[in-house]
Design a protein around this motif. Structure first.
Motif, short mmCIF file in Angstrom:
data_model
loop_
_atom_site.label_atom_id
_atom_site.label_comp_id
_atom_site.label_asym_id
_atom_site.label_seq_id
_atom_site.Cartn_x
_atom_site.Cartn_y
_atom_site.Cartn_z
N LYS A 297 1.17 -1.20 -0.43
CA LYS A 297 -0.13 -0.38 0.41
C LYS A 297 0.89 1.21 -0.35
CE LYS A 297 -3.76 -3.19 0.92
NZ LYS A 297 -3.91 -2.95 2.22
N GLU A 298 0.30 2.21 -0.57
CA GLU A 298 1.23 3.17 -0.91
C GLU A 298 1.75 4.30 0.54
OE1 GLU A 298 -0.08 6.28 -3.80
OE2 GLU A 298 1.93 6.98 -2.74
N GLY A 299 2.61 4.66 0.87
CA GLY A 299 3.28 5.12 1.89
C GLY A 299 4.29 4.03 2.70
N GLU A 300 3.97 2.66 2.31
CA GLU A 300 5.12 2.07 3.56
C GLU A 300 5.53 1.91 3.12
OE1 GLU A 300 1.08 -1.16 4.46
OE2 GLU A 300 1.88 -1.73 2.75
N VAL A 301 6.89 1.31 4.37
CA VAL A 301 8.22 1.09 4.05
C VAL A 301 8.50 -0.30 3.82
CG1 VAL A 301 10.81 1.07 5.06
CG2 VAL A 301 8.88 2.79 5.54
N TYR A 302 9.38 -1.02 2.16
CA TYR A 302 9.22 -2.01 2.02
C TYR A 302 10.31 -2.08 2.75
CZ TYR A 302 9.82 -5.75 -1.54
OH TYR A 302 10.34 -6.40 -2.44
N TRP A 303 11.05 -3.68 2.62
CA TRP A 303 12.31 -3.44 2.72
C TRP A 303 12.49 -5.17 2.48
CZ3 TRP A 303 15.50 -4.39 8.13
CH2 TRP A 303 17.27 -5.43 7.49
N PRO A 321 9.10 -2.33 -6.64
CA PRO A 321 8.67 -1.70 -5.86
C PRO A 321 8.44 -0.08 -6.47
CG PRO A 321 10.28 -2.54 -4.31
CD PRO A 321 10.12 -3.50 -6.21
N LEU A 322 9.99 0.61 -7.41
CA LEU A 322 10.09 1.65 -7.40
C LEU A 322 8.74 1.92 -8.73
CD1 LEU A 322 13.75 2.44 -7.67
CD2 LEU A 322 11.69 3.10 -6.15
N ALA A 323 8.23 1.11 -9.73
CA ALA A 323 7.41 1.04 -10.42
C ALA A 323 6.06 1.44 -9.94
CB ALA A 323 7.03 -0.57 -11.24
N LYS A 349 14.42 1.04 13.57
CA LYS A 349 14.82 2.74 12.98
C LYS A 349 13.68 3.60 12.25
CE LYS A 349 18.61 4.67 11.21
NZ LYS A 349 20.12 3.85 10.94
N HIS A 350 13.61 2.40 11.30
CA HIS A 350 12.64 2.73 9.74
C HIS A 350 11.53 2.57 9.63
CE1 HIS A 350 16.18 4.14 8.64
NE2 HIS A 350 17.15 3.08 8.73
N LYS A 351 10.60 2.38 10.75
CA LYS A 351 9.42 1.66 10.61
C LYS A 351 8.91 1.16 9.10
CE LYS A 351 8.10 4.45 14.41
NZ LYS A 351 9.87 4.84 15.00
N VAL A 352 9.32 0.05 8.90
CA VAL A 352 8.77 -1.11 8.48
C VAL A 352 8.44 -1.79 8.64
CG1 VAL A 352 10.10 -3.07 6.64
CG2 VAL A 352 11.40 -1.48 7.84
N SER A 353 7.19 -1.93 7.47
CA SER A 353 6.14 -2.61 6.81
C SER A 353 5.67 -4.13 6.66
CB SER A 353 4.86 -1.70 6.46
OG SER A 353 4.68 -0.99 6.92
N ILE A 354 6.92 -4.09 5.75
CA ILE A 354 6.83 -6.07 4.77
C ILE A 354 8.36 -5.91 5.18
CG2 ILE A 354 6.48 -6.83 2.72
CD1 ILE A 354 4.30 -4.42 2.44
#
Ligand code: WTA
Length: 649
Positions: A297-303, A321-323, A349-354
Motif C-alpha cells: 500500500k502507498e506510503g509503506e516502507v518495504y524492505w 517497488p519503484l514501478a 528505525k525506519h518503521k518497516v511494514s513489510i
C-alpha cells in the motif's frame, strides 16, 4: 509431514483491507488462465506506455520454435516508469531509504532526487560512449548508486548485467566476456559487517584476463576512499563523470521486447548462463506481483534484504517497488552486524511494514535463541516474506512468532531467475497459510507436476515441477545462446517449461517445493552448479577427479560436500584440504566455499563412466541404508570405502 502442520487462516481484518481476498483471487486467477490476452491487456494498464501494445501474447514452448513475446508492439521506458511518472504525485516522497553497514549511516532519497541522480549518470554514460543496446556490467556494493546505475542504463536503453559483489575476478571476467561489455561500474570497496571488500582491485584483476579487452572503461564510485590502483584512460571516478551533467535526460523509447538486463545464474551443466529479460512484460509482472504478493500500500516502507546482484534484488528492491511508487529500503550490510539484533533495529528505525528475507537468515537468527530480537519491538511490521529456498516449518514458525510477533502473515514465495517474478505464493488476504508451503500459483501461472517421462500427475502427488504456459515476466532466452535456452528448459518435457525443482501437491492443491532435482545446489539461498565447482577443482594440480553434492545444513539449507580423487603424486593432507577450499573460494567466490572434503580413492560410476551422484548425495547425508541398486556400477566396492570414510556419521 504435512498432516501435523498448523494452518494459519487468513485473518478477517487482513482480508478486508487486502488487494485480494479469497473470492477476488479465485475470480482473477480464473480469468488469467481462461483469457490470458484479456487479463494481461488489462494489467498492462499499470505501465505508462509510450505506444500502447495491441498485440498481447505471442508465446510458444514448442521445442522447434521456442518464442516468447509479450506486448510486442508496445513501447515504453522502464526508468521513466520507475521515476518520471511519480514526480508529480510523490516527487518529494522517499523512493529509497538507504541504511549503511554502520548503523549511524543512512540516507533518504526522494523520487525527485533519484530521478536527478539517474539522469545525471545517464548523461555521463552517453558521454562515455554507451549507447542503446550496449551491455554495462555492474559490480557494486549495496549503495544507492547501484540502483541509480541500473535505472540509468534502462533510461538510455543500455542493458545491465549485475554481478554479485561476492563473486571473484574470474566470475567478473567471464561475464564481461560473455556479454561483450564495454563498461564496468564498480566502487573502490564495499563494506559489509565492518569489513572492506576490494571491488576495484577485483575488477583490475578481472580485466587482465584474456578476452576482456572489449571493456575499455571502468567507472568507480568512491565508497570508502580506500587505496586503489588507477589506469589512466580507462578508469574514471563516478563523481567526475556525473558532477557537471544535466539533471535532465530524455528517456529512450524502447520496444517492449528490447532487453532490460542480463543476469547470470548457475545451471546443472557448464558455465553460468546469462538469462535475458526484456522490458514491458518484465516490468508489468514485477510490479503486479509486488503489489499483490506483498499487499503493498502507498506510503509503506518495504524492505527486501536481498542483494541487487541476485534476481530478487532486481525485481523486488528496484523494479517492482519503484514501478509501484513505493518506498524501498536498501541495506548495505549484513544482518549480524554490529549485533544479531540489527535486522529488528532497522525495522524499528525506519518503521518497516513489510520484511522480505531468506530462510537462511531466519535460521541464523534462530540459532541465537528468542532473545536475539530483544533490542527491537518490530511493531511496525504487517507482513513477512521468504524466498530463495524451501523454508522448513520450524524456521517458519520462529519467523512468525519471534520476528513477526504472531501477527504477520508470511508469504513464502517460490520463483527463479528465469521466471523474473514470483510464481507460487500465498496472496496474504486470500490464502490460508501452511508453514513450509509456497501454496498457490500467482495470476497467469499454470503449474503442473509430471513424472520422469513427462506424464502429467493429477491430484495430491509428488513430481517434477513444470509450468504449462508463458507469463509476462519469463526470461526470453540465454544471452547469445538461444539453443541452450531451448535445451535447458524446454527439451526435458515437451511443450512445458521445466523448472528444475521437484514439488508435492497436497490434497488442498497446495504446492510444497521439495528442492532441485538437477545438479544445482542451493547454499544459503544462492544457486550454484556442481559442474562449476568441479571444474574449478580439477584445474588444481593435485586433483584427478572431483564430485560435488549438497548435504543438509542447519543454517545454510544445503552445504557443499566434495569427494576428491587425488593424483598419484599428491598427499591427502589437511593442509591440502585447506588449500582446495581456498582455491574454490578464489576461483568462484566466498559463497562457493566448500564445507566438507572427503578423499575418495574411487568414485561410483556406471560402466559408461557416469558418476552416480544419487549415491554420493546419500553418503554425504549419512543415509547409507538403502543406497539402491549399485549393481550397475563399474566397481561396486568403491561405495564401501566411501561409506567408511564419510564425514558425517
Ligand atoms: C529455490 C531466487 C523453495 C528453487 C528467486 C529455485 C525456492 C531456485 C523458493 C531459484 C521457495 C526459490 N521455496 N525453493 N520459496 N524460492 N527457491 O534463480 O530451487 O536464485 O529453483 O531465484 O531457488 O533460485 P534463483
Amino acid at each position: 509431514m504435512s498432516e501435523q502442520q498448523n494452518v494459519y487462516p487468513v485473518r478477517d481484518d487482513f482480508a478486508a483491507n487486502a488487494w485480494a481476498d479469497q473470492e477476488k483471487y479465485q475470480a482473477m486467477y480464473q480469468q488469467s488462465v481462461d483469457d490470458p490476452e484479456g487479463f494481461w491487456a488489462d494489467q498492462a494498464e499499470r505501465i505508462n506506455w509510450i505506444k500502447k501494445p495491441t498485440k498481447i501474447k505471442h508465446t510458444s514452448f514448442d521445442i522447434n520454435n521456442v518464442d516468447i513475446r509479450w506486448f510486442e508492439d508496445g513501447t515504453l521506458n522502464v526508468s521513466a516508469n520507475c521515476l518520471d511518472r511519480h514526480l508529480e504525485a510523490r516527487g518529494d516522497q522517499p523512493a529509497i531509504i538507504w541504511e549503511g553497514d554502520d548503523p549511524n549511516d543512512s540516507e533518504t532519497i526522494t523520487y525527485r532526487q533519484l530521478h536527478e541522480r539517474t539522469c545525471k549518470l545517464a548523461n555521463a554514460l552517453k558521454e562515455m560512449g554507451v549507447a542503446k543496446g550496449d551491455v554495462v556490467t555492474l559490480y557494486m556494493p549495496m549503495i544507492p548508486e547501484a540502483a541509480v546505475a541500473m535505472l540509468a542504463c534502462a533510461r538510455i536503453g543500455a542493458i545491465h548485467s549485475v554481478v554479485f559483489g561476492g563473486f571473484s575476478p574470474d566470475a567478473v571476467a567471464q561475464r564481461v566476456i560473455g556479454a561483450d561489455s564495454k563498461l564496468v561500474i564498480t566502487a573502490d570497496e564495499s563494506v559489509r559487517g565492518g569489513k572492506h571488500v576490494p571491488l576495484k582491485d577485483n575488477v583490475d584483476a578481472a580485466l587482465t584476463r584474456p578476452g576482456t579487452d572489449v571493456c575499455t572503461k571502468v567507472l568507480v564510485v568512491k565508497r570508502t576512499g580506500g587505496d586503489v590502483e588507477w589506469k589512466d584512460g580507462r578508469d574514471v571516478w563516478y563523481q567526475d563523470a556525473v558532477d557537471h551533467q544535466s539533471t535532465d535526460c530524455v528517456a529512450e523509447e524502447m520496444g517492449a521486447e528490447d532487453p532490460l538486463f542480463i543476469l547470470y545464474t548457475s545451471g546443472s551443466t557448464g558455465a553460468p548462463k546469462g538469462l535475458k529479460h526484456t522490458s514491458g512484460g518484465y516490468l508489468t509482472y514485477a510490479a503486479m506481483t509486488h503489489q499483490y504478493v506483498f499487499d503493498y500500500k502507498e506510503g509503506e516502507v518495504y524492505w527486501c534484504t536481498a542483494d541487487v546482484g541476485w534476481v530478487t534484488g532486481h525485481s523486488y528492491i528496484i523494479y517492482g517497488p519503484l514501478a509501484n511508487g513505493g518506498i524501498t529500503l536498501m541495506f548495505e550490510g549484513v544482518p549480524s552486524y554490529p549485533t544479531h539484533g540489527r535486522m529488528g533495529e532497522i525495522v524499528d528505525k525506519h518503521k518497516v511494514s513489510i520484511l522480505y528475507t531468506a530462510p537462511t537468515a531466519v535460521r541464523a537468527l534462530m540459532a541465537h535463541g528468542d532473545n536475539v530480537m530483544d533490542s527491537s519491538t518490530r511493531e511496525s511490521l504487517r507482513l513477512l516474506g521468504s524466498v530463495g529456498e524451501p523454508i522448513n516449518p520450524e524456521a517458519w514458525e520462529w519467523f512468525y512468532r519471534v520476528i513477526g510477533n504472531e501477527k504477520c502473515p508470511i508469504v513464502d514465495t517460490w520463483w527463479q531467475t528465469e521466471t523474473g517474478g514470483i510464481m507460487i505464493a500465498p496472496l496474504p488476504g486470500a490464502i490460508d497459510l501452511k508453514p513450509g508451503s509456497a501454496t498457490m500459483p500467482f495470476f497467469g501461472v499454470v503449474p503442473a507436476l509430471v513424472d520422469n517421462e513427462g506424464n502429467e500427475l493429477q491430484g495430491a502427488n509428488d513430481g517434477n515441477l513444470v509450468i504449462m504456459d508463458s507469463w509476462p515476466g519469463q526470461a526470453r532466452s540465454i544471452w547469445n545462446d538461444h539453443e541452450r535456452f531451448v535445451q535447458t528448459y524446454f527439451s526435458t518435457y515437451k511443450g512445458m517449461y521445466f523448472t528444475g525443482d521437484g514439488a508435492r501437491r497436497d490434497e488442498d492443491g497446495y504446492y510444497w517445493i521439495t528442492g532441485r532435482v538437477d545438479d544445482v545446489l542451493n547454499v544459503s539461498g544462492h544457486r550454484m552448479g556442481t559442474a562449476e565447482i568441479e571444474s574449478s577443482l580439477v584445474a588444481h594440480e593435485a586433483v584427478a577427479e572431483a564430485a560435488v553434492v549438497g548435504f543438509p545444513h542447519d543454517i545454510k539449507g544445503q552445504g557443499i560436500y566434495i569427494y576428491v580423487t587425488l593424483n598419484d603424486n599428491a598427499e591427502p593432507t589437511d593442509e591440502l584440504k585447506k588449500e582446495l577450499i581456498k582455491w574454490v573460494r578464489k576461483d568462484i567466490g566466498p559463497i562457493a566455499s566448500p564445507d566438507i572434503i572427503q578423499w575418495a580413492p574411487g568414485l561410483p560410476k556406471t560402466r559408461s563412466g557416469k558418476i552416480m551422484r544419487r549415491i554420493l548425495r546419500k553418503i554425504a547425508a549419512n543415509e547409507c541404508e538403502g543406497l539402491g541398486d549399485t549393481s550397475t556400477l563399474a566397481d561396486p566396492s568403491v561405495v564401501d570405502d566411501l561409506i567408511e570414510q564419510r564425514a558425517i556419521k
